[in-house]
Design an enzyme around this catalytic site. Sequence first.
Site, mmCIF file in Angstrom:
data_model
loop_
_atom_site.group_PDB
_atom_site.id
_atom_site.type_symbol
_atom_site.label_atom_id
_atom_site.label_comp_id
_atom_site.label_asym_id
_atom_site.label_seq_id
_atom_site.Cartn_x
_atom_site.Cartn_y
_atom_site.Cartn_z
ATOM 1 N N LYS A 66 0.810 -1.206 -0.100
ATOM 2 C CA LYS A 66 0.109 -0.094 -0.033
ATOM 3 C C LYS A 66 0.904 1.297 0.038
ATOM 4 O O LYS A 66 0.545 2.539 -0.764
ATOM 5 C CB LYS A 66 -1.042 0.029 1.279
ATOM 6 N N ASP A 102 -10.353 3.596 1.814
ATOM 7 C CA ASP A 102 -10.514 2.999 3.155
ATOM 8 C C ASP A 102 -11.230 3.910 4.214
ATOM 9 O O ASP A 102 -12.081 3.685 4.872
ATOM 10 C CB ASP A 102 -9.155 2.591 3.894
HETATM 11 P P1 NDP Z 1 -0.633 -2.599 10.999
HETATM 12 O O1 NDP Z 1 0.483 -3.890 11.286
HETATM 13 O O2 NDP Z 1 -0.167 -1.421 10.277
HETATM 14 O O3 NDP Z 1 -0.884 -1.954 12.564
HETATM 15 C C1 NDP Z 1 -1.072 -2.835 13.574
HETATM 16 C C2 NDP Z 1 -1.416 -1.972 14.694
HETATM 17 O O4 NDP Z 1 -1.720 -2.921 15.802
HETATM 18 C C3 NDP Z 1 -0.278 -1.481 15.354
HETATM 19 O O5 NDP Z 1 -0.381 -0.121 16.095
HETATM 20 C C4 NDP Z 1 0.196 -2.437 16.497
HETATM 21 O O6 NDP Z 1 1.049 -2.101 17.650
HETATM 22 C C5 NDP Z 1 -1.185 -2.776 17.235
HETATM 23 N N1 NDP Z 1 -1.280 -3.940 17.775
HETATM 24 C C6 NDP Z 1 -0.962 -5.397 17.385
HETATM 25 N N2 NDP Z 1 -1.038 -6.139 18.417
HETATM 26 C C7 NDP Z 1 -1.423 -5.291 19.704
HETATM 27 C C8 NDP Z 1 -1.733 -5.870 20.975
HETATM 28 N N3 NDP Z 1 -1.680 -6.890 21.261
HETATM 29 N N4 NDP Z 1 -1.895 -4.575 21.729
HETATM 30 C C9 NDP Z 1 -1.820 -3.594 21.297
HETATM 31 N N5 NDP Z 1 -1.572 -3.222 19.968
HETATM 32 C C10 NDP Z 1 -1.355 -3.926 19.251
HETATM 33 O O7 NDP Z 1 -1.920 -3.228 10.459
HETATM 34 P P2 NDP Z 1 -3.030 -2.366 9.892
HETATM 35 O O8 NDP Z 1 -3.400 -1.064 10.786
HETATM 36 O O9 NDP Z 1 -3.023 -2.450 8.658
HETATM 37 O O10 NDP Z 1 -4.344 -3.424 10.372
HETATM 38 C C11 NDP Z 1 -4.888 -3.531 11.600
HETATM 39 C C12 NDP Z 1 -6.175 -4.694 11.295
HETATM 40 O O11 NDP Z 1 -6.900 -3.907 10.792
HETATM 41 C C13 NDP Z 1 -5.553 -5.966 10.510
HETATM 42 O O12 NDP Z 1 -5.869 -6.667 11.266
HETATM 43 C C14 NDP Z 1 -6.782 -5.848 9.666
HETATM 44 O O13 NDP Z 1 -7.569 -7.230 9.902
HETATM 45 C C15 NDP Z 1 -7.777 -4.545 10.015
HETATM 46 N N6 NDP Z 1 -8.181 -4.048 8.741
HETATM 47 C C16 NDP Z 1 -9.606 -4.152 8.293
HETATM 48 C C17 NDP Z 1 -9.933 -3.400 7.178
HETATM 49 C C18 NDP Z 1 -11.431 -3.332 6.824
HETATM 50 O O14 NDP Z 1 -11.442 -2.980 5.577
HETATM 51 N N7 NDP Z 1 -12.305 -3.799 7.719
HETATM 52 C C19 NDP Z 1 -8.999 -2.338 6.482
HETATM 53 C C20 NDP Z 1 -7.743 -2.391 7.098
HETATM 54 C C21 NDP Z 1 -7.249 -3.243 7.959
HETATM 55 P P3 NDP Z 1 2.692 -1.995 17.473
HETATM 56 O O15 NDP Z 1 3.207 -1.162 16.516
HETATM 57 O O16 NDP Z 1 3.021 -1.590 18.987
HETATM 58 O O17 NDP Z 1 3.034 -3.448 17.174
#
Ligand code: NDP
Length: 284
Positions: A66, A102
């Site tokens: 992306k 999005d």
């Molecule tokens: P990223 O990998 O860019 O970000 C994930 C985020 O989640 C980071 O801030 C990470 O923190 C945090 N995180 C992960 N595990 C934990 C935890 N146990 N406790 C606290 N924070 C946590 O992923 P995306 O932002 O792209 O996507 C996130 C979710 O959103 C995906 O799983 C996806 O399924 C969903 N999504 C849904 C869409 C839709 O159309 N409905 C579109 C895009 C995404 P850290 O940096 O500290 O690891």
Amino acid sequence: MTRVYGIFGWPVAHSRSPAMHNAAFAALGLDAVYVPLAVQPERLGRAVEALRALGIAGVNVTLPHKTEVIPLLDEITPAARAMAAVNTVIRREQWLVGDNTDAEGLARSLREAQVALHGASAVVLGAGGAARAAVFGLASSGALRITVAARNRAAATALVAELASHAPAVTLATCGLDAELTSALSSCSLLIQATSATLGASEAADAFAASLPLEALPASATVCDLVYKPLRTAVLVRADRLGLRTVDGLGMLLHQGALAFERWTEQTAPIDVMRQALGHDRTR
Ligand code: NDP
């Protein structure tokens, strides 16, 4: 001639977009097909060249491409630039435009669920790509205050700093996932769960949901989880038990896809056909 659309991702076999778009093409009688295109990260440049050479009509772009796709395109829309991510490539002859649907997709999904966005006070959990789209979408829809709550406070601060110029009328703040979150939730009307912590049904997802002080939310608040696998995430199950209104993440997937379809075809997306292809029940 049949128009070819697709989705660039790695992996991509799991994507539900082909089913959604092919159902829409069939419903409107369009001679078009949408296929998953598995593109290895190191071959993204060649894939974009192939898109031009083969006359592919448009693509969606998903993880991990992306952001990396941005310098390979001819034009980036303001929304995609603000989110530093492209999820839709629109082809105008040899000119490739990178857009992002999005944020607008999330806003449409929330409005469809009768969630008031104008004047909303929201908390967004997470500081990754989905959180960025959520903040941009809420800010563009008239939210008054948005707090980004993340375990990585530096990432939350950077996200807010980067989006501040796109949201001049919004009060942006950050907080940790600790006592500060209780205070932020107590005065919010909308909680968006945008971490990947609820992905997959697991003990870790349950523990994450249990750790959130959801009981601090006002009774009138809405909880939306962007994760849609499982559809009823541990956070939504907890919110349900507390009697809060919930919105699942499939609505965002549906509406971002419908917006991409409309950008490509300049026709109104057959939203109910696309919803059915995703197996989405808007009454839940
Ligand atoms: P990223 O990998 O860019 O970000 C994930 C985020 O989640 C980071 O801030 C990470 O923190 C945090 N995180 C992960 N595990 C934990 C935890 N146990 N406790 C606290 N924070 C946590 O992923 P995306 O932002 O792209 O996507 C996130 C979710 O959103 C995906 O799983 C996806 O399924 C969903 N999504 C849904 C869409 C839709 O159309 N409905 C579109 C895009 C995404 P850290 O940096 O500290 O690891």
